[in-house]
Each structure stands twice: as structure tokens, then as C-alpha cells.
Design an enzyme around this catalytic site. Sequence first.
Site, PDB file in Angstrom:
ATOM      1  N   SER A  33      11.982  55.155 -12.796  1.00 17.87           N
ATOM      2  CA  SER A  33      10.711  54.483 -12.539  1.00 17.87           C
ATOM      3  C   SER A  33      10.805  52.964 -12.416  1.00 17.87           C
ATOM      4  CB  SER A  33       9.709  54.824 -13.646  1.00 17.87           C
ATOM      5  OG  SER A  33      10.241  54.455 -14.906  1.00 17.87           O
ATOM      6  N   ASP A 324       2.687  48.348 -18.391  1.00 18.12           N
ATOM      7  CA  ASP A 324       2.225  49.536 -19.112  1.00 18.12           C
ATOM      8  C   ASP A 324       3.170  49.806 -20.277  1.00 18.12           C
ATOM      9  OD1 ASP A 324       4.417  50.979 -18.164  1.00 18.12           O
ATOM     10  OD2 ASP A 324       3.255  52.293 -16.848  1.00 18.12           O
ATOM     11  N   HIS A 327       6.918  49.820 -18.826  1.00 12.32           N
ATOM     12  CA  HIS A 327       7.424  49.086 -17.666  1.00 12.32           C
ATOM     13  C   HIS A 327       7.004  47.624 -17.633  1.00 12.32           C
ATOM     14  CE1 HIS A 327       7.076  53.388 -16.496  1.00 12.32           C
ATOM     15  NE2 HIS A 327       8.323  53.170 -16.135  1.00 12.32           N
TER      16      HIS A 327
END
Length: 360
Positions: A33, A324, A327
Site C-alpha cells: 500500500s 491514516d 500510512h
Amino acid sequence: MVLYCASLMIPTQCLGRICLPEEHVALFIFGESMIDAGNNNYINTTTVLQSNIWPYGESYFKYPSGRASDGRLIPDFIAEYLKLPFVPPYLHPGYHRYTDGANFASAGAGALVETNRGLVIDLHTQFHYFEKMERLLRQKLGEAETMTLLSRALYFISIGTNEYLVPFTSNSTMLQSYSHEEYVGMVIGNMTTVIKEIYNKGGRKFAFLNVEPLGCIPLAKALKPGNGGACIEEMTALVKLHNKALSHVLQIQESQLKGFKYSKADLYSFVTERMKNRLKYGFKEGKMACCGSGPYRGVVNCGGKGSVKEYELCGNPSEYVFFDAGHPSEKAYQQLAKLMWDGDLNVTWPYGIKALVGHK
Ligand SMILES: *[C@@H]1O[C@H](CO)[C@@H](O)[C@H](O)[C@H]1NC(C)=O
Ligand SMILES: *[C@@H]1O[C@H](CO)[C@@H](O)[C@H](O)[C@H]1NC(C)=O
Ligand SMILES: *[C@@H]1O[C@H](CO)[C@@H](O)[C@H](O)[C@H]1NC(C)=O
Ligand SMILES: *[C@@H]1O[C@H](CO)[C@@H](O)[C@H](O)[C@H]1NC(C)=O
């Protein structure tokens, strides 16, 4: 012979019928991610592993592209430095400009097929997609020119994070079945297999991120709210072991694979440093996420994904190290991308990407 693009008057190389600047470097992206530009928008997975909902993307794209941040990711900045358009997800329908590269990364993916199995495109499958793409390139450009393109290209890899996260967030028993050393050895071993496969296809220039200080990110702190904000030590220990093994294995590859060159960014120190000295780097908040809920906004539900629908969102993501629970924000990514490109040896080793790809 130097060829020129008629309209631009800059030196070019002609790959098949496609006319590219002489300095042209394609960008191929593999991993999870940190660098997925939206492949998970196109697979059957859980919403937790997707970022195609508002407010993801709010600072830059103004729509949720699938990137797990408020804006651009490191490979987006590197693409800008390479004078390429943003490199889209490989699975994006209709995308075929492979002469610029492709992004194969998938949020939640690991080097081990067991990691989030069935919900992600694991690293080996990402490489199979790369092979499919490479066959199409050969048809279009021919053997020699494909080889030129692939050997000049930059291969950007970030993998391993989920191997050290999933054992703490799911009922996976993978980690319990092995010693820490064995487990890390399998992760690094599988990653090395893929590096060698890319090398055998002609890849020579690689950029890596090591694993962030996972045990201390908002997500980890929210997993153990009783810990009073302490880091999860076992996670930290695993990540340190991984990062050490990664440094070691890359040195070995450089000595064994002729022409193999790499640039490794120390994401671990980069993030740790900013969590500790946020003001020095222009952030107001280093520990709490901008978007999420619960302690440190570490519950993974930014945008209402996951089971808890109510979440909080800060006013200005660029004041936060973390967008978040897991991240970094676009601003943090932008800082790292610049250090990686210029080759600040505090953060990237043994070269910067600019030197690695031979840009002037
Ligand atoms: C995705 O999952 C849905 C529901 O389970 C199913 O109907 C669909 O066929 C799946 N799609 C793919 C590509 O596997
Ligand atoms: C793990 O298993 C237990 C018992 O089966 C269950 O209550 C729990 O929800 C599971 N946790 C996760 C994260 O799947
Ligand atoms: C790759 O991972 C698998 C588990 O998915 C493991 O059995 C295998 O030994 C690993 N390979 C290497 C080269 O470490
Ligand atoms: C690199 O690290 C050293 C020692 O920590 C520090 O003094 C120096 O300012 C750093 N350089 C940059 C460009 O950040």
C-alpha cells in the site's frame, strides 16, 4: 546517430515506432500500500485494503484514486522527477503505455503468498503480470529495444510490511510456526527470488523502501490501547530484523549479479525521526493520524471503511506525519521522495535515484 523529436528538438531514441527522449527511464512498481496507485480498486478484496473512498486523495487528486494517502505517493514524485506521467495501476482498464512503466503493487500484499491470501495480488503474481506486460512490449518494440527499455528502467519495490502486521491483526498462525529469524528469512528469500527474476528479464536498477517503524504507528498503538501509547515491541523487533536482513541481502546481490545497482531508502529512520522531531520537519503532529478513529486515530476506518463507520478527519493533512492509521501523508512522502532522488546519504544508500538512473 542522434535522432530528434520533430516537435521538441530534444535527443531521442526510437523504440520501434515510438519516439522517446534519450534519457527516458520507465518506472515499474512492485509491492504494497505504500506504493499501490489503485490496483486494489479492480480486485475482489475487503474495503480495508482499498482507498477508493473520500477523503483519500483530498489534498492533490481531489478524488479517491485508490492511493492510501491524502495525495501523491513516493513513486508519483519519482515519476515527476523522471519526467514521466503518473504511472497508473497495471489493472486500470485500457492502460497500455508500458514504455513509461506500470504499477503492479497491491495494498495488503506480501512477499509470502499466505499474507492476506485471496485478498491481494502477492509479489509473485505481480511479477507474473510484469511478464505478461513484457511479452506485449516485445511484440510492439522487438527484442533489442525491449531489452534497452527494461535495462534502463527503474524497479521500485516496497514489500514486507504486511508480513509483520497481519500476524498481529488476524488469526494467521504463520508467524507462530517459525522462529523470527526463519520467518524473516522466508520474506527476504521470496523477495530475493523476485528481484532475480526481474534481473533475468533485464532489470538492473532497483529502488527499495525498508519497513517503517510498524510497532509505533497509530495502528499498532490502537491495537493495544491498554499499553498507554507504548509501541508493540515484538513488531519492532521483527521489523528491525527484516531491515537488517534487507540491507545485507542487497549488498550480496550487488556483488553477485553483474550490473545490479540499487538505492535503498531507510523509511524506518525517516518516519521515526519525524515522529520524534515533528516541528523540525514542518509537522504539527507526529504520533496521531489525520484520519481514523480511536486512540491515535489508529483504528483503520478512514473514510468509513472497516466495521466502525464513524471517523475523524483533521483539517490539514500536511500538518500530520501520518494521514491514516498506517500510512504517511503526502507531505511526508514528498520529503522522502526528494531525499531519495537527490541521494541524501542519511536516508538513502548507497546512491540516490538520480545518480542510479544516470539523469544529469
Ligand atoms: C467478486 O466477488 C463477487 C461476490 O463474491 C463475485 O460475484 C464476483 O464474481 C467476483 N469477481 C471476481 C473477478 O472474482
Ligand atoms: C480470531 O479468532 C477468534 C476466535 O475464533 C475470534 O473471536 C476473533 O474475532 C478472530 N479475530 C480476527 C481478527 O479474525
Ligand atoms: C517463500 O515462502 C514460502 C512460504 O510462502 C516458503 O515456504 C519458502 O521457503 C520461501 N522461499 C524462500 C526462497 O525463502
Ligand atoms: C545527516 O545526519 C547528520 C547526523 O545526524 C546531520 O547532522 C545532518 O544535518 C544530516 N543531513 C541532512 C542533509 O539532513
